[in-house]
Every structure is written in structure tokens, then in C-alpha cells.
Design a protein around this motif. Structure first.
Motif, PDB file in Angstrom:
ATOM      1  N   ASP A  94     104.059  18.086 -15.709  1.00 14.56           N
ATOM      2  CA  ASP A  94     103.109  16.820 -15.362  1.00 14.56           C
ATOM      3  C   ASP A  94     103.337  15.530 -16.041  1.00 14.56           C
ATOM      4  OD1 ASP A  94     102.161  19.135 -14.543  1.00 14.56           O
ATOM      5  OD2 ASP A  94     100.752  19.841 -15.495  1.00 14.56           O
ATOM      6  N   GLY A  95     103.480  15.148 -17.256  1.00 15.16           N
ATOM      7  CA  GLY A  95     104.694  13.811 -17.864  1.00 15.16           C
ATOM      8  C   GLY A  95     105.420  13.072 -16.895  1.00 15.16           C
ATOM      9  N   ILE A  96     106.063  13.887 -16.508  1.00 14.61           N
ATOM     10  CA  ILE A  96     106.922  13.643 -15.676  1.00 14.61           C
ATOM     11  C   ILE A  96     106.791  12.925 -14.487  1.00 14.61           C
ATOM     12  CG2 ILE A  96     109.647  13.943 -14.655  1.00 14.61           C
ATOM     13  CD1 ILE A  96     109.391  15.521 -17.135  1.00 14.61           C
ATOM     14  N   ALA A  97     105.700  13.309 -13.545  1.00 14.75           N
ATOM     15  CA  ALA A  97     105.496  13.242 -12.663  1.00 14.75           C
ATOM     16  C   ALA A  97     104.468  11.961 -13.024  1.00 14.75           C
ATOM     17  CB  ALA A  97     104.361  14.879 -11.938  1.00 14.75           C
ATOM     18  N   TRP A  98     103.843  11.981 -13.355  1.00 17.81           N
ATOM     19  CA  TRP A  98     102.943  10.810 -13.756  1.00 17.81           C
ATOM     20  C   TRP A  98     103.416   9.494 -14.294  1.00 17.81           C
ATOM     21  CZ3 TRP A  98     101.691   7.295 -16.814  1.00 17.81           C
ATOM     22  CH2 TRP A  98     100.698   6.086 -17.151  1.00 17.81           C
ATOM     23  N   ILE A  99     104.420   9.742 -14.692  1.00 16.39           N
ATOM     24  CA  ILE A  99     105.593   8.448 -14.778  1.00 16.39           C
ATOM     25  C   ILE A  99     106.450   8.049 -13.725  1.00 16.39           C
ATOM     26  CG2 ILE A  99     107.592   7.694 -16.125  1.00 16.39           C
ATOM     27  CD1 ILE A  99     107.176   9.276 -18.896  1.00 16.39           C
ATOM     28  N   LEU A 100     106.652   8.783 -13.001  1.00 15.56           N
ATOM     29  CA  LEU A 100     107.225   9.115 -11.611  1.00 15.56           C
ATOM     30  C   LEU A 100     106.386   7.946 -10.351  1.00 15.56           C
ATOM     31  CD1 LEU A 100     109.777  12.120 -10.576  1.00 15.56           C
ATOM     32  CD2 LEU A 100     110.083   9.978 -12.194  1.00 15.56           C
ATOM     33  N   LYS A 130     115.062  10.441 -22.630  1.00 14.23           N
ATOM     34  CA  LYS A 130     113.990  10.508 -24.273  1.00 14.23           C
ATOM     35  C   LYS A 130     112.824  10.313 -24.438  1.00 14.23           C
ATOM     36  CE  LYS A 130     118.645   7.359 -24.606  1.00 14.23           C
ATOM     37  NZ  LYS A 130     118.899   5.434 -24.661  1.00 14.23           N
ATOM     38  N   LEU A 131     112.042   9.819 -23.653  1.00 11.83           N
ATOM     39  CA  LEU A 131     110.423   9.705 -23.982  1.00 11.83           C
ATOM     40  C   LEU A 131     110.113  11.174 -24.336  1.00 11.83           C
ATOM     41  CD1 LEU A 131     108.033   7.682 -24.107  1.00 11.83           C
ATOM     42  CD2 LEU A 131     107.495   8.043 -21.864  1.00 11.83           C
ATOM     43  N   ILE A 132     110.380  11.618 -22.495  1.00 18.38           N
ATOM     44  CA  ILE A 132     109.696  13.184 -22.564  1.00 18.38           C
ATOM     45  C   ILE A 132     110.481  14.117 -22.859  1.00 18.38           C
ATOM     46  CG2 ILE A 132     108.614  14.733 -21.095  1.00 18.38           C
ATOM     47  CD1 ILE A 132     106.910  11.805 -21.059  1.00 18.38           C
ATOM     48  N   GLY A 133     111.631  14.124 -23.408  1.00 19.33           N
ATOM     49  CA  GLY A 133     112.542  15.269 -23.785  1.00 19.33           C
ATOM     50  C   GLY A 133     113.347  15.997 -22.625  1.00 19.33           C
ATOM     51  N   THR A 134     113.568  15.312 -21.863  1.00 20.12           N
ATOM     52  CA  THR A 134     113.962  15.745 -20.988  1.00 20.12           C
ATOM     53  C   THR A 134     115.349  15.810 -19.770  1.00 20.12           C
ATOM     54  OG1 THR A 134     113.256  17.213 -18.762  1.00 20.12           O
ATOM     55  CG2 THR A 134     112.490  14.878 -19.219  1.00 20.12           C
ATOM     56  N   THR A 135     115.774  16.622 -18.780  1.00 17.66           N
ATOM     57  CA  THR A 135     117.128  16.427 -18.978  1.00 17.66           C
ATOM     58  C   THR A 135     116.868  15.678 -17.021  1.00 17.66           C
ATOM     59  OG1 THR A 135     117.401  18.217 -17.264  1.00 17.66           O
ATOM     60  CG2 THR A 135     118.027  18.614 -19.254  1.00 17.66           C
ATOM     61  N   ASN A 177     109.110  24.769  -9.837  1.00 16.01           N
ATOM     62  CA  ASN A 177     106.882  25.413  -9.932  1.00 16.01           C
ATOM     63  C   ASN A 177     106.589  23.752  -9.554  1.00 16.01           C
ATOM     64  OD1 ASN A 177     104.885  26.376 -10.820  1.00 16.01           O
ATOM     65  ND2 ASN A 177     105.000  25.291 -12.918  1.00 16.01           N
ATOM     66  N   ILE A 178     106.517  23.070  -8.591  1.00 13.49           N
ATOM     67  CA  ILE A 178     106.308  22.087  -7.607  1.00 13.49           C
ATOM     68  C   ILE A 178     105.160  22.076  -7.540  1.00 13.49           C
ATOM     69  CG2 ILE A 178     107.635  21.646  -5.655  1.00 13.49           C
ATOM     70  CD1 ILE A 178     106.996  18.900  -7.349  1.00 13.49           C
ATOM     71  N   ALA A 179     103.945  22.981  -6.983  1.00  8.99           N
ATOM     72  CA  ALA A 179     103.596  22.711  -5.991  1.00  8.99           C
ATOM     73  C   ALA A 179     101.849  23.109  -7.391  1.00  8.99           C
ATOM     74  CB  ALA A 179     103.030  24.875  -5.721  1.00  8.99           C
ATOM     75  N   ASN A 180     102.011  23.653  -8.553  1.00  8.14           N
ATOM     76  CA  ASN A 180     102.085  23.456  -9.928  1.00  8.14           C
ATOM     77  C   ASN A 180     101.900  22.570 -11.201  1.00  8.14           C
ATOM     78  OD1 ASN A 180     101.066  25.868  -9.539  1.00  8.14           O
ATOM     79  ND2 ASN A 180     102.325  26.768 -10.172  1.00  8.14           N
ATOM     80  N   ILE A 181     102.427  21.060 -10.060  1.00  8.71           N
ATOM     81  CA  ILE A 181     102.530  19.866 -11.300  1.00  8.71           C
ATOM     82  C   ILE A 181     101.675  19.067 -11.268  1.00  8.71           C
ATOM     83  CG2 ILE A 181     104.434  18.038 -11.519  1.00  8.71           C
ATOM     84  CD1 ILE A 181     106.416  20.467 -11.012  1.00  8.71           C
ATOM     85  N   THR A 182     101.116  18.550 -11.594  1.00  4.70           N
ATOM     86  CA  THR A 182      99.732  17.845 -11.994  1.00  4.70           C
ATOM     87  C   THR A 182      99.969  16.426 -12.798  1.00  4.70           C
ATOM     88  OG1 THR A 182      97.763  19.568 -11.340  1.00  4.70           O
ATOM     89  CG2 THR A 182      97.351  17.835 -11.573  1.00  4.70           C
ATOM     90  N   PRO A 183     100.091  14.850 -11.990  1.00  9.02           N
ATOM     91  CA  PRO A 183     100.774  14.192 -12.685  1.00  9.02           C
ATOM     92  C   PRO A 183      99.715  14.012 -13.615  1.00  9.02           C
ATOM     93  CG  PRO A 183     100.995  13.580 -10.498  1.00  9.02           C
ATOM     94  CD  PRO A 183     100.434  14.805  -9.928  1.00  9.02           C
ATOM     95  N   LYS A 184      99.949  14.080 -14.780  1.00 12.51           N
ATOM     96  CA  LYS A 184      98.855  13.456 -15.666  1.00 12.51           C
ATOM     97  C   LYS A 184      99.684  12.459 -16.908  1.00 12.51           C
ATOM     98  CE  LYS A 184      97.125  18.211 -15.833  1.00 12.51           C
ATOM     99  NZ  LYS A 184      96.403  19.160 -16.699  1.00 12.51           N
ATOM    100  N   ASP A 185      99.087  11.667 -17.620  1.00 13.13           N
ATOM    101  CA  ASP A 185      99.505  10.421 -18.253  1.00 13.13           C
ATOM    102  C   ASP A 185      99.627  11.610 -19.612  1.00 13.13           C
ATOM    103  OD1 ASP A 185      99.793   9.062 -20.511  1.00 13.13           O
ATOM    104  OD2 ASP A 185      97.890   7.544 -20.646  1.00 13.13           O
ATOM    105  N   PRO A 186     101.104  11.009 -20.021  1.00  7.97           N
ATOM    106  CA  PRO A 186     102.206  12.003 -21.456  1.00  7.97           C
ATOM    107  C   PRO A 186     101.481  11.819 -22.236  1.00  7.97           C
ATOM    108  CG  PRO A 186     103.221   9.883 -20.051  1.00  7.97           C
ATOM    109  CD  PRO A 186     102.628   9.987 -18.698  1.00  7.97           C
ATOM    110  N   VAL A 187     100.914  10.569 -22.812  1.00  5.59           N
ATOM    111  CA  VAL A 187     100.277  10.217 -24.242  1.00  5.59           C
ATOM    112  C   VAL A 187      98.610  10.724 -24.030  1.00  5.59           C
ATOM    113  CG1 VAL A 187      99.185   8.214 -24.996  1.00  5.59           C
ATOM    114  CG2 VAL A 187     100.497   7.697 -23.577  1.00  5.59           C
ATOM    115  N   THR A 188      98.547  11.274 -23.001  1.00  4.60           N
ATOM    116  CA  THR A 188      97.337  12.200 -23.044  1.00  4.60           C
ATOM    117  C   THR A 188      97.881  14.272 -23.311  1.00  4.60           C
ATOM    118  OG1 THR A 188      96.215  10.834 -21.768  1.00  4.60           O
ATOM    119  CG2 THR A 188      95.357  13.203 -21.949  1.00  4.60           C
TER     120      THR A 188
END
Length: 226
Positions: free
Chosen positions: A103-109, A122-127, A141-152
């Protein structure tokens, strides 16, 4: 002894979801045993929504199990993680928050496409593979991914995200957006001040000419002059 952030809500959750004694819950939450009894009997003045201390990282299931096995056992509060300076290497993300990464990655993208995949990783800790899969919507799991602010979501601090956005914008030659939401209000205020200044000048001229001026309306400018 440290106490949970929301003791009454935490006590309500422990009453409903564990077999801990009222004494143990009262001691852990810093409440009187009669308050625990009232919560258990639904006679408390306010109906409480339970707060899970495990998800809040204030208590572990191991501690709860120890308390349930021994009614004399005193539950121990988890010490909050100390703030440490970031070092090189991937960011560690608690297990409870790892499911929020997509969700955090989708928000940034969506909101900051200028940020590179390496910087997001580096920010999120992913590949990079995960980021690419979310970008081209091939993630399992793209159907369940909802962009959300990684800070929140607690995946990054606001300072880290702001610094990353500023760095990426500078590298891409993008100017920082200007907040124009108050431009209309600012112009209206300036126009009002000009009108008040003109009215004050006319009143002064009328006084010098010996004419009787009408009552002076107290405006922001006249009050300031007084």
C-alpha cells in the motif's frame, strides 16, 4: 511501572479476549480491580472499544500465556523501541507492518513517480522486483492493494519522506509546488485594506474642510492607528 496508553480500552480487550484474572489486568493497566469488574459486567459508565495491546506492541502473547498459566504472575510491559540512526542496509520492518508495504509503495508510485525504485526500496525496505510488480500491476495481490501514505502506515517518518521527495524533485529538475490556496483570500484582504485607507483619507479631508463627517466605523486600520 509503565502503563498502556489507553488503560481502560486495553483492560476491556484483555477481559474479552483472555482468561487473565481481574487482579492481573488491574495491575497491568494501573486500574482499580472494581473498575475491571465494572468493565466485565458491562456496568462501566462508558461503553469501551477494546484496544489490542499486542498489536500496539505493549504486550506479547507469550506474556499473556504466562499470566493465564499462573494467576500470580505480573504482566510485563514491552519497552518501546529506541530511536536509532539509520545505517546502510535494508530497513527492518516489524512483521505486523509488512503487509502494509505494498500500500505504501503504491502511494509513492502514484503521488511521486519521480522517486527511483532504489530510493523507494531503501525507504520502505522492499525489493525492486516488488516495486516493479506493483507498478505494472502484476503483483499477486494487486486487487487488494490500496495506495496509502507510508507515514500514516508507520513505514517511514515524515522527515524521511519529505527529504526523499525533495531530493528526487531536484534530481528531476522539478520545482516544488507552490501553495496557492490562500491567494484569493489574500487579494480580498488587500482590497479591503485599500478601501479602508481611502475612506480614512476622505474622512480626514472632510474634517479639514470643516464639514461634519459621519460616524467613523472602527476597522482594523483605524483601531491600529488608535
Amino acid at each position: 511501572m509503565a502503563q498502556p496508553l489507553m488503560p481502560h480500552a486495553t483492560a476491556s480487550w484483555l477481559v474479552d479476549n483472555t482468561s487473565l484474572s481481574f487482579e492481573q489486568i488491574a495491575e497491568f493497566c494501573g486500574l482499580h480491580i472494581l473498575e475491571i469488574q465494572a468493565i466485565a459486567d458491562d456496568t462501566a459508565a462508558t461503553k469501551l472499544t477494546g484496544r489490542d495491546p499486542v498489536r500496539a506492541h505493549e504486550l506479547t502473547m507469550e506474556e499473556i500465556e504466562k499470566g493465564q498459566a499462573n494467576s500470580d504472575y505480573s504482566l510485563k510491559m514491552l519497552k518501546g523501541p529506541e530511536q536509532v540512526r539509520r545505517t546502510k542496509g535494508p530497513r527492518y520492518t516489524p512483521v505486523s507492518k509488512r503487509q502494509d508495504k505494498p500500500d505504501g509503495i503504491a502511494w509513492i508510485l502514484r503521488h511521486h513517480p519521480e522517486i527511483s525504485d532504489g530510493a523507494i526500496g531503501k525507504l520502505i525496505g522492499t525489493t525492486r522486483t516488488t516495486i516493479a510488480a506493483i507498478r505494472d500491476r502484476s503483483h499477486w495481490n494487486i486487487a487488494n492493494i490500496t495506495p496509502k501514505d507510508p507515514v500514516t502506515l508507520g513505514l517511514a517518518s515524515q522527515r524521511e519522506l519529505d527529504a526523499l521527495v525533495a531530493k528526487a524533485a531536484k534530481a528531476a529538475g522539478i520545482e516544488a509546488p507552490t501553495d496557492t490556496r490562500l491567494e484569493g483570500d489574500r487579494e480580498a484582504l488587500l482590497e479591503q485594506l485599500r478601501a479602508e485607507r481611502t475612506a480614512a483619507a476622505h474622512a480626514a479631508e472632510a474634517g479639514e474642510a470643516g464639514t461634519e463627517a459621519g460616524p467613523v466605523e472602527h476597522t482594523a486600520e483605524t483601531l491600529f492607528r488608535q
